[in-house]
Design an enzyme around this catalytic site. Structure first.
Site, PDB file in Angstrom:
ATOM      1  N   LYS A   1       0.825  -1.211   0.000  1.00  0.00           N
ATOM      2  CA  LYS A   1       0.000   0.000   0.000  1.00  0.00           C
ATOM      3  C   LYS A   1       0.864   1.268   0.000  1.00  0.00           C
ATOM      4  O   LYS A   1       0.469   2.283  -0.550  1.00  0.00           O
ATOM      5  CB  LYS A   1      -0.906   0.023   1.235  1.00  0.00           C
ATOM      6  N   ARG A   2       2.026   1.170   0.622  1.00  0.00           N
ATOM      7  CA  ARG A   2       2.928   2.319   0.651  1.00  0.00           C
ATOM      8  C   ARG A   2       3.255   2.844  -0.740  1.00  0.00           C
ATOM      9  O   ARG A   2       3.558   4.001  -0.925  1.00  0.00           O
ATOM     10  CB  ARG A   2       4.253   1.904   1.304  1.00  0.00           C
TER      11      ARG A   2
END
Ligand code: GLU
Length: 491
Positions: A254-255
């Site tokens: 997700k980063r």
């Protein structure tokens, strides 16, 4: 070679992500390249992690990408059912068989005992694993423990020494030390199989020739190899394409921005872009080339082309590629794909009139050269759909504050009103003539007029824009802008 049969075997525990779908693309391309079959199997045996709606989302994403499966849910096939939860008796009977043959055993250890054991192993900094208390029980001990226990599982009896070796199609030979392997559970206390067991039973039962799955499963493969051996089955070939990493070389997460597959659909990437892009995430035809049609991918896709180092997810390349596919898109299809974005932004009615549709079609065609993703459309072309565009203060400051700006805009409006025809040529002539009357030319004319009709300094070709906006709308905007210009000049 026997028939190629590959499976995509997602667990419905959430939304598919880019990595899952990349594997599905590899499965599908390999099946189509080899004239084989692409099978969809739903691995829903972990009952605690099921997410409602996930199966539907998986199927929707696959169909959006046009990866039609030849066997599986909704399609059927000779090796079904294709939901593992509907195959539980099959796993149970094989687990029983292995236990009867002494290749697996019942374990009666309670969850509390196992937790305690784990805690002690951690404290002693030992590797974590089952201590095999139930591996060699006498029949009497087994009977007693069974009576005392509320739960029981079936564990696989792993060899305690030696190695387990397999040949990965991508990585070559890989060996694992058996002493480091656990007596893993094959059947859980709820009667459902674990992933390892169900996937081996099914890959055999469904006649899978090649298992293509993420690199994270490499370390589970020795378990699977031992299961095949214990069951007397020939293992399939194992193919582990590389991990997908972000630009910082860590596992895509997700980063790094969106990883849920659906967010790429929502952003407005075209299916042909995503298929092309995913095919190149860990595979190469050995050419210095990025754009491939579906037919070319099918023709060129071989397992030898799978790369054994991490594949970097490059968002800039993805956007570039989508721009290429948008330019190449059939204009009517592009309109159909883009309309929902305009509707969601409130720029178009839910059921537009034929006139509104015609207008939208012309606007979208103008945008075809400029969009990177479909969701760019509203902000690129909102001014076409509103009564009056919002005038960007920077643009008015720069171009409408000139002493002659109001005059120019009014003159252009006058010549638009009296132009005998409405086409790009007559529009250009009218604009240039109005400028010439005031002794202005080039950017001194084009920029104020652009700001006048669109409210901003950048956009598609000015004369095309004006043509599409139409005479009435353009005149009204020029008059409004002339009033703003007069105010700017006075203030
Ligand atoms: N259900 C597993 C997953 O979703 C499949 C792994 C495999 O392909 O064997 O990761």
């Amino acid at each position: 070679m026997s028939e190629v049969r590959v499976r995509f075997a997602p667990s419905p525990t959430g939304s598919p992500h880019i990595g899952n779908m990349r594997n599905a693309v590899f499965d599908w391309l390999f099946a189509r390249h080899s004239g084989g079959r692409f099978i969809l199997r739903i691995e829903d045996t972990d009952r605690t992690r099921l997410v409602p709606g996930a199966v539907e989302e998986i199927m929707r994403d696959l169909r959006w990408l046009r990866l039609e499966w030849d066997e599986g849910p909704e399609v059927g096939g000779l090796c079904g059912p294709y939901f593992q939860s509907e195959r539980v008796e099959l796993y149970q009977s094989y687990a029983r068989q292995l236990a009867e043959e002494g290749k697996a055993y019942y374990c009666y250890c309670s969850p509390e005992r196992l937790a305690e054991m784990r805690k002690e192993q951690e404290a002693r900094r030992e590797s974590i694993g089952y201590d095999r208390r139930c591996r060699d029980l006498t029949p009497d001990e087994a009977e007693r423990l069974k009576g005392e226990s509320e739960t029981g599982v079936v564990r696989f009896r792993m060899p305690l020494s030696g190695t387990t070796t397999f040949k990965d199609v991508v990585r070559g030979e890989i060996s694992f030390d058996n002493a480091l392997q656990d007596d893993f559970v094959i059947l859980k206390s709820d009667g459902f199989p674990t992933y390892h067991f169900a996937s081996v039973v099914d890959d055999h039962d469904m006649l899978i020739s090649h298992v293509i799955r993420s690199e994270e499963w490499v370390s589970s493969t020795p378990k699977h190899i031992r299961l095949y051996e214990a069951l007397g089955w020939e293992p399939p070939l194992f193919v582990h394409p590389p991990l997908i990493v972000g630009p910082d070389r860590t596992k895509l997460s997700k980063r790094h921005g969106a990883v849920a597959f659906s967010s790429y659909i929502e952003e407005g990437y075209l299916p042909e872009t995503i298929l092309n892009f995913l095919a190149l995430l860990g595979w190469s035809a050995g050419e210095d080339r990025d754009l491939y049609s579906i037919d070319e991918l099918i023709e060129k896709f071989t397992l030898e082309g799978i790369i054994d180092h991490p594949a970097v997810f490059d968002t800039a390349k993805l956007q570039w590629m989508n721009g290429q596919y948008i330019r190449a898109c059939d204009p009517d299809r592009l309109v159909e794909l883009t309309l929902p974005y305009l509707q969601r932004a409130g720029l178009m009615a839910e059921s537009p009139s034929p006139d509104e549709l015609r207008y939208a079609r012309e606007v979208i065609r103008l945008m075809q050269e400029r969009m990177a993703v479909l969701s760019d459309a509203p902000k690129l072309c909102d001014f076409f759909f509103v009564d009056q565009p919002e005038y960007d203060p920077k643009a008015t400051d720069k171009w409408l504050s000139k002493p002659q700006a109001a005059d120019l805009l009014n003159k252009v409006a006058d010549s638009f009103e009296s132009a005998p025809e409405w086409n790009i040529e007559s529009i250009e002539n009218a604009v240039r003539a109005a400028g010439a009357e005031l002794g202005l030319e080039g950017g001194q004319v084009i920029h104020p007029v652009r700001v006048g009709v669109t409210g901003r300094t950048v956009g598609p070709g000015l004369f095309e824009t004006i043509e599409v906006q139409g005479r009435e709308r353009s005149v009204a905007r020029l008059r409004t802008a002339a009033r703003i210009a007069a105010r700017e000049a006075a203030g």
